[in-house]
Design an enzyme around this catalytic site. Structure first.
Site, PDB file in Angstrom:
ATOM      1  N   LYS A 215       0.853  -1.182  -0.014  1.00 10.54           N
ATOM      2  CA  LYS A 215      -0.007   0.002   0.003  1.00 10.54           C
ATOM      3  C   LYS A 215       0.808   1.323   0.011  1.00 10.54           C
ATOM      4  O   LYS A 215       0.401   2.301  -0.532  1.00 10.54           O
ATOM      5  CB  LYS A 215      -0.930  -0.051   1.173  1.00 10.54           C
ATOM      6  CG  LYS A 215      -1.836  -1.084   1.015  1.00 10.54           C
ATOM      7  CD  LYS A 215      -2.962  -0.903   2.236  1.00 10.54           C
ATOM      8  CE  LYS A 215      -3.974  -2.125   2.180  1.00 10.54           C
ATOM      9  NZ  LYS A 215      -5.085  -2.284   3.005  1.00 10.54           N
TER      10      LYS A 215
ATOM     11  N   ASP B  17     -10.491   1.760   2.286  1.00  9.80           N
ATOM     12  CA  ASP B  17     -10.419   1.022   3.411  1.00  9.80           C
ATOM     13  C   ASP B  17     -11.413   1.554   4.515  1.00  9.80           C
ATOM     14  O   ASP B  17     -12.027   1.036   5.019  1.00  9.80           O
ATOM     15  CB  ASP B  17      -8.932   0.904   4.220  1.00  9.80           C
ATOM     16  CG  ASP B  17      -8.149  -0.241   3.264  1.00  9.80           C
ATOM     17  OD1 ASP B  17      -8.447  -1.063   2.826  1.00  9.80           O
ATOM     18  OD2 ASP B  17      -6.912  -0.084   3.304  1.00  9.80           O
TER      19      ASP B  17
END
Ligand code: ATR
Length: 251
Positions: free
Chosen positions: A46, A82
């Site tokens: 990420k 997220d």
């Protein structure tokens, strides 16, 4: 999970392991060259995705991490779904409101940072950040102050009161460990969320439900973040409940 969305939307997707492990950028280039719309990025890539993106959404900027790449004409856009995934799983799927509630977030690593902005967007009465290393919680609180919600940083030892919603964003569950919270944080009707998931309840969920809390693991967050990424690429919001139910049977 994306394969399941493909089944309900008719869109082509695939899961791609990155091998060798340092071939992230190369893999993204191949995806772009082969006409892909984008990619969902998992741990441990990420931060690399964050660096690679040419443009970032505000929520990716705030998270310092990218879990969704969108391949645009001549550029790569980085987003982070997220936090929205977590919020949607709590508010829509579990039916637990965050607005006006006392919310406790455990942990101050990447997982916590990634969800704070969307949590604040729900206008809780107060967000308390607690971390084993309190300075990291203080840094996060400073980063996100000024979003119009009361935000406090604490150490575990300074935590006495009960919260409506407790979210575990530590990595403790990975090592079958418990963050050192006292049972007093679980009030009569606390809702407790562990961002980890497994076939069995995590130790934190078992601990919280022993003290009367309603518990939920992070499987729904996984599904909801994927659905939001899918929406970014295709403009279609896949139904998440059937995918959640199917994944649960596969754990
Ligand atoms: P991630 O990106 O998954 O958040 P990380 O950046 O390594 O991973 O952060 C892990 C988080 O879990 C940190 O907040 C860590 O606390 P410290 O900052 O004090 O290290 C927290 N954590 C890990 N194991 C823990 C445990 N057993 N009890 C409490 N907190 C724990």
């Amino acid at each position: 999970r994306h394969t399941r969305f493909r089944n309900v939307t008719g869109v082509q997707t695939c899961a791609l392991p990155i091998s060798p492990i340092d071939a992230f950028e190369e893999t993204v280039k191949i995806l772009i060259a082969s006409g892909g719309r984008g990619a969902n990025i998992t741990v441990p890539f990420k931060q690399e995705a964050f660096r690679l993106a040419d443009d970032l959404s505000p929520r990716a900027q705030a998270a310092g991490a990218v879990n969704t790449l969108q391949f645009r004409e001549g550029s790569v856009f980085g987003d982070n779904t997220d936090g929205v995934g977590l919020v949607r799983d709590i508010v829509a799927a579990a039916g637990v409101a965050l607005r006006g509630r006392q919310v406790l977030l455990l942990g101050a690593g990447g997982a916590a940072r990634g969800v704070i902005l969307p949590l604040l967007a729900e206008s809780p009465a107060r967000l308390v950040l607690v971390n084993r290393t309190p300075e990291r919680a203080a840094e996060l609180a400073a980063q996100f102050s000024g979003e119009g919600v009361l935000i406090e940083a604490r150490g575990y030892a300074d935590l006495g009161e009960a919260f409506d919603v407790v979210i575990n964003a530590t990595s403790a569950s990975l090592s079958s460990d418990l963050p050192p919270v006292l049972p007093s944080v679980f009030g009569n009707r606390s809702f407790v969320y562990d961002m980890m998931y497994a076939a069995e309840p995590t130790p934190f969920m078992a601990f919280a439900s022993y003290y009367g809390a309603t518990v939920r693991d992070g499987l729904g967050m996984l599904v909801e973040q994927a659905a939001e990424s899918f929406y970014l690429w295709r403009g279609i919001r896949p139904q998440t409940a059937p995918v959640y139910d199917w994944l649960r049977t596969q754990l």
